[in-house]
Scaffold this active site. Structure first.
Site, short mmCIF file in Angstrom:
data_model
loop_
_atom_site.label_atom_id
_atom_site.label_comp_id
_atom_site.label_asym_id
_atom_site.label_seq_id
_atom_site.Cartn_x
_atom_site.Cartn_y
_atom_site.Cartn_z
N GLU A 77 6.45 10.56 -0.84
CA GLU A 77 6.42 9.78 -2.12
C GLU A 77 5.24 10.04 -2.84
OE1 GLU A 77 5.92 5.71 -0.85
OE2 GLU A 77 3.85 5.84 -0.59
N GLY A 87 0.77 -1.12 -0.09
CA GLY A 87 -0.06 0.03 -0.04
C GLY A 87 0.76 1.15 0.12
N CYS A 88 0.04 2.42 -0.29
CA CYS A 88 1.11 3.69 -0.23
C CYS A 88 1.39 4.00 0.96
CB CYS A 88 -0.12 4.79 -0.86
SG CYS A 88 -1.81 4.93 -0.27
N TYR A 89 0.61 4.05 1.98
CA TYR A 89 1.21 4.40 3.41
C TYR A 89 2.08 3.39 3.90
CZ TYR A 89 -2.51 8.07 4.63
OH TYR A 89 -3.31 9.16 4.67
#
Length: 360
Positions: free
Chosen positions: A330, A167-169
């Site tokens: 990011e 995932g992004c986090y």
């Protein structure tokens, strides 16, 4: 110390034929952009139930002028049709709880699957049920899936059939923390994580909380204290440390389109210095093209990573509080989703990791 050996480069005379399943969302859009720029990928299928039959460029006009994009129409997400079009790799840019419907049949059809959803990130089906509020729909595939944080699982990724992109986090948290836990530099005091994400992280859907007038001029925390990504962050931190890692994780919505900014507070073991932290990062990420180590007392900024596959990392030590401060930024849609998926595609096929991804 982490070592990485690049796989031998395969014959690149014929492009790899790929399908993007669920191509109408924000991550799907970014994935299409990157694949159209990739010198060794050919998109042969883009799927969407709602948009089947419509030209790709009618939904994403910014892709006009790309011959590949101009020739493509959305099709219904049908495994037999995807296989018939010659795809050997399928990217699943679908919501959690949906990707599993296609992963198994695509694998059975002989395709490799690169999944951007949360369906195969967790090793334990019980943990999935706890955090996603329903039983895991395909638990038999969990043992095969590789949690594909590119900088940490390259050897596993290149041999995998089912690739579960982080995932992004979690990417923004794990990249700064894993080298320090692996090296045993952190003490066992609780780690605190505060993360902020742009609105695109909520997906491309109609929802009142994410309307412009609701998000603009607003910063708010959400999913406290049990964000779904706690499950995969905890899984990977525990594996790196060889123990149960205690941490809190608080997410915030900020009024920008794309980008994540994460700040982490942790304790150093007695005798460990900030120079040891710097050395651990240098060792862990030497030669890894997308981790940019900014150095001590350097604060990353989301404006420097949007639309790129880079993650910027800075660190500092607060002498007064005796706490280590780690910082990362990011793009949630690129390094946090589609860009990392393409990076993993490169690893699978023996291309240099940065192929098609050195865009600014």
């Amino acid at each position: 110390m982490i070592t990485y050996s690049a796989p031998s480069q395969k014959n690149m005379s014929s492009p790899v034929k790929v399908a993007v399943v669920g191509a109408s969302g924000y991550s799907g859009r970014e994935l299409l952009r990157l694949l159209l720029l990739h010198p060794h990928a050919e998109i042969v299928a883009v799927t969407s139930r709602a948009l089947a039959g419509k030209p790709l460029v009618s939904e994403f006009p910014r892709l006009r002028g790309f011959p590949q994009a101009e020739a493509l129409k959305f099709i219904a997400p049908d495994v037999a049709a995807i296989k018939a079009l010659g795809a050997t790799v399928a990217f699943l840019a679908l919501p959690h709880g949906v990707a599993h419907e296609f992963a198994g049949p695509l694998l059975e059809a002989g395709l490799k699957v690169i999944d951007l959803s949360a369906d195969f990130r967790l090793r334990d089906a019980k943990v999935y049920a706890e955090y996603y509020d329903h039983a895991h729909p395909a638990p038999a595939l969990l043992d095969e899936a590789v949690y594909a944080l590119s900088e940490w699982r390259a050897d596993e990724i290149k041999n995998a059939r089912l690739i579960a992109c982080p995932g992004c986090y979690p990417t923004s948290v794990l990249v700064p923390l894993l080298p320090l836990l692996k090296a045993g530099l952190l003490d066992e005091s609780p780690i605190s994580v505060s993360s902020m994400s742009g609105v695109s992280g909520a997906g491309r859907k109609e929802s009142i909380p994410f309307l412009f007038v609701e998000c603009n001029e607003s910063v708010r925390a959400y999913s406290v204290p049990k964000h779904r990504h706690v499950s995969e962050i905890g899984q990977e931190l525990d594996l790196a440390a060889g123990r149960k890692v205690r941490f809190t994780f608080v997410t915030h919505l900020i009024p920008v389109n794309q980008g994540i900014c994460t700040t982490i507070f942790a304790g150093l073991r007695e005798g460990v210095t900030i120079d040891d932290v710097s050395a651990a990062y240098a060792s862990a990420y030497a030669g890894r093209p997308f981790v940019r180590l900014l150095g001590k007392n350097q604060c990353p900024d989301t404006k420097n990573i949007t639309s790129t596959n880079f993650i910027d990392v800075g660190w500092a030590f607060d002498e007064r509080a005796g706490r280590l401060i780690l910082m990362s930024t990011e793009d949630n849609l690129v390094k946090g989703a589609s860009g990392q998926a393409v990076q993993n595609f490169n690893l699978v096929h023996g291309f240099p990791e940065e192929t098609g991804l050195m865009v600014v």
